[in-house]
Design a protein around this motif. Structure first.
Motif, PDB file in Angstrom:
ATOM      1  N   GLY A 313      26.302  28.962  90.149  1.00 24.47           N
ATOM      2  CA  GLY A 313      25.110  29.727  90.542  1.00 24.47           C
ATOM      3  C   GLY A 313      24.071  29.815  89.453  1.00 24.47           C
ATOM      4  O   GLY A 313      23.288  30.769  89.400  1.00 24.47           O
ATOM      5  N   GLU A 317      20.576  26.087  91.264  1.00 29.17           N
ATOM      6  CA  GLU A 317      21.693  25.193  91.597  1.00 29.17           C
ATOM      7  C   GLU A 317      21.668  24.874  93.105  1.00 29.17           C
ATOM      8  O   GLU A 317      21.700  25.788  93.939  1.00 29.17           O
ATOM      9  N   LEU A 341      30.441  33.576  87.626  1.00 33.76           N
ATOM     10  CA  LEU A 341      29.158  33.574  88.295  1.00 33.76           C
ATOM     11  C   LEU A 341      28.102  33.696  87.202  1.00 33.76           C
ATOM     12  O   LEU A 341      28.266  34.499  86.287  1.00 33.76           O
ATOM     13  N   TYR A 342      27.044  32.899  87.285  1.00 30.22           N
ATOM     14  CA  TYR A 342      25.985  32.982  86.273  1.00 30.22           C
ATOM     15  C   TYR A 342      25.477  34.420  86.173  1.00 30.22           C
ATOM     16  O   TYR A 342      25.230  35.076  87.189  1.00 30.22           O
ATOM     17  N   ASP A 355      14.922  31.573  90.398  1.00 28.90           N
ATOM     18  CA  ASP A 355      16.264  31.467  90.979  1.00 28.90           C
ATOM     19  C   ASP A 355      16.238  31.955  92.420  1.00 28.90           C
ATOM     20  O   ASP A 355      16.261  33.152  92.669  1.00 28.90           O
ATOM     21  N   VAL A 357      18.454  30.954  94.790  1.00 30.35           N
ATOM     22  CA  VAL A 357      19.736  30.816  95.505  1.00 30.35           C
ATOM     23  C   VAL A 357      20.275  32.208  95.831  1.00 30.35           C
ATOM     24  O   VAL A 357      20.453  33.037  94.916  1.00 30.35           O
ATOM     25  N   LEU A 359      22.626  35.361  96.463  1.00 32.14           N
ATOM     26  CA  LEU A 359      23.887  35.747  95.810  1.00 32.14           C
ATOM     27  C   LEU A 359      25.090  35.398  96.685  1.00 32.14           C
ATOM     28  O   LEU A 359      26.134  34.973  96.179  1.00 32.14           O
ATOM     29  N   LYS A 362      26.001  31.858  96.144  1.00 25.70           N
ATOM     30  CA  LYS A 362      26.635  31.683  94.825  1.00 25.70           C
ATOM     31  C   LYS A 362      28.097  32.132  94.874  1.00 25.70           C
ATOM     32  O   LYS A 362      28.984  31.485  94.335  1.00 25.70           O
ATOM     33  N   LYS A 363      28.311  33.271  95.540  1.00 27.52           N
ATOM     34  CA  LYS A 363      29.678  33.814  95.594  1.00 27.52           C
ATOM     35  C   LYS A 363      30.599  32.895  96.386  1.00 27.52           C
ATOM     36  O   LYS A 363      31.762  32.709  96.032  1.00 27.52           O
ATOM     37  N   ARG A 365      30.278  29.682  96.651  1.00 34.56           N
ATOM     38  CA  ARG A 365      30.580  28.519  95.797  1.00 34.56           C
ATOM     39  C   ARG A 365      31.654  28.861  94.777  1.00 34.56           C
ATOM     40  O   ARG A 365      32.584  28.088  94.550  1.00 34.56           O
TER      41      ARG A 365
END
Ligand code: SAM
Ligand code: F3S
Length: 461
Positions: A313, A317, A341-342, A355, A357, A359, A362-363, A365
């Motif tokens: 994330g 990304e 996680l970033y 950014d 993307v 959350l 991201k989670k 992924r």
């Protein structure tokens, strides 16, 4: 009765090492004995980490609990060290005025003097903030490390000059510097004389080590240092954390063929499998460069176990970037690894990147990556069933004190029945059970020297 010291550590192995050095220091200067119970302590120290926001958030909730202790015992001294202290400095005291000391990772050696200030009677009693970077002075001022068991950390370099775009470490721990070569060897020699068998060399980028000899005639690079440490009498197993792919040299890859003491495990953080993201992260290598390191080290030690850190994330990304990370995972085949996680860190260049993307994406992924990493590690454990592994016996098992525990070369905890006086020896253990976080086994043989690992007698389905 001796005064009591309680230290709570957040974060990495470097912080654990620093905490044990703080305990050594205050034992030598003030006779403090450590206690696991903060309620019994006269001094409580919090060694903090700011690499990710979560760890940083924990600091003030911990301090809030200690505030209650101080309300009951006004003489209690509260200190905050580590990376959050380095970053926030006096801000900590503004937010938590009951804190007496704030010190950074490079000033922990000044703790005795700082503590003296905090222990004085009013009105001389003073709060102290020292978060400067006096670099190498730290190691010159620390007492020899005290030994607990058969394994020891040795910090060989401090700080980091890589400035990855997401990371606070260069700002909180300062730029990279290596301890002099002779000092490192003297410390290892002292530890070996006290019964240490396994050394774990520490540094944010441990393989960037370049230590001068005392006559300043020569600089010793990391791979050469490994040869010297392995040659110290009594040291039979060697590990290091954390290495950076950019400093992964041919001599380091060869060391895995040349140094039998070097454990068959390498932690080499890749962070991402996407060249686009690696560039935005300012990592300085491509996925192909990373794979070339893996190939080189596997040429030296074909059965080596590899682990990594991953950041999921990172700003911007895409699905394709994430797919490249998953593809790299499959190419390498990792053992137990770390994935995060970033977390945007104020003051780092990545914190200013757009950014978009969500959350939730991201989670998802991160969950997918972690699930695959868990499957890979479980498959490795299963393959170890029936094999005979060389285990350095560390002492009583945490789960069952009547049993013993130790680690395999690939860093798996193994529990087994045995005699307490085997601690510090090497056991050949047949692996009988693979649990999610550890293995169980039966001892076949015990010796003072490392024994040869052997594959399972039959293939386990
Ligand atoms: N020097 C090592 C290397 O090769 O990159 C890493 C040291 S760093 C303190 C430990 C790990 O924390 C990194 O490998 C990275 O995965 C993670 N990390 C650092 N900054 C982060 C951030 N802002 N968000 C999430 N994870 C982070
Ligand atoms: Fe951080 Fe990158 Fe150094 S992750 S510790 S800046 S190598």
């Amino acid at each position: 009765m001796p005064q009591k010291l309680h230290i709570k550590t957040f974060g990495c192995q470097m912080n654990e090492y620093d905490s044990s050095r703080m305990a050594d220091l205050l034992r030598a200067s003030h006779g403090y004995e450590t206690t696991a119970q903060p309620e019994q302590a006269d001094v409580v120290l919090l060694n903090t980490c700011s690499v990710r926001e979560k760890a940083q958030e924990k600091v003030f909730s911990q301090l809030g609990q200690w505030r209650l202790l101080k309300a009951r015992k006004p003489t209690l001294v509260i200190g905050v060290g580590g990376c959050v202290a380095s970053q926030e400095g006096e801000m900590i005291m503004r937010r938590a005025p009951y804190v007496d000391l704030v010190f950074g990772p490079q000033t922990l050696h000044r703790l005795p003097a700082m503590l003296n200030q905090a222990l004085k009677k009013r009105p001389q009693r003073a709060k102290v903030v020292d978060i400067s970077f006096p670099e190498i002075e730290k190691f010159d001022c620390l007492p020899p490390p005290s030994v607990h068991g058969v394994k020891a950390f040795v910090s060989i370099m401090e700080g980091c000059s890589k400035y990855c775009s997401f990371c606070v470490v260069p700002y909180t721990r300062g730029t990279e510097f290596s301890r002099p070569f002779d000092d490192v060897i003297t410390e290892v020699y002292g530890l070996a004389q006290q019964g240490v068998r396994e050394i774990n060399l520490l540094g944010q980028n441990v393989n960037a080590y370049r230590g001068a000899t005392h006559d300043a005639q020569r600089v010793v690079e990391f791979a050469e240092l490994l040869h010297y440490v392995a040659a110290v009498d009594g040291i039979e197993r060697l590990r290091f954390t954390t290495s950076h792919p950019l400093d992964f040299t041919a001599p380091l890859a060869r060391a895995y063929a040349e140094i039998p003491e070097l454990a068959g495990h390498l932690h080499l953080p890749v962070q991402s499998g996407s060249d686009r993201i690696l560039k935005l992260m300012k990592r300085g290598y491509t996925a192909a460069d990373y794979l070339a390191c893996v190939e080189q080290v596997r040429a030296s030690r074909p059965d080596i176990s590899l682990s990594s850190d991953f950041i999921v994330g990172f700003p911007g990304e895409t699905d394709d970037d994430f797919a490249a990370t998953m593809a790299l995972l499959e190419r390498v085949g990792y053992d137990q690894s770390f994935s995060f996680l970033y977390s945007a860190r104020a003051g780092t260049p990545a914190a200013d990147l757009p950014d978009e993307v969500p959350l939730t994406v991201k989670k998802q992924r991160l969950q997918k990556l972690q699930q695959r990493l868990t499957e890979m590690a479980a498959a490795i454990s299963l393959r170890m069933l029936g094999s005979e592994q060389c285990v350095l016996v560390e002492g009583a098992s945490r789960k069952n004190p009547a049993h013993l525990a130790g680690r395999t070369e690939n860093n798996r905890v193994v529990n087994f029945a045995g005699r307490a006086d085997w601690a510090g020896q090497f056991a050949l253990v047949r692996i009988t059970e693979a649990l999610p976080n550890s293995l169980r086994g039966e001892v076949l043989h015990v010796e003072n020297q490392p024994l040869q690992n052997r594959p399972p007698a039959r293939q386990v389905a």
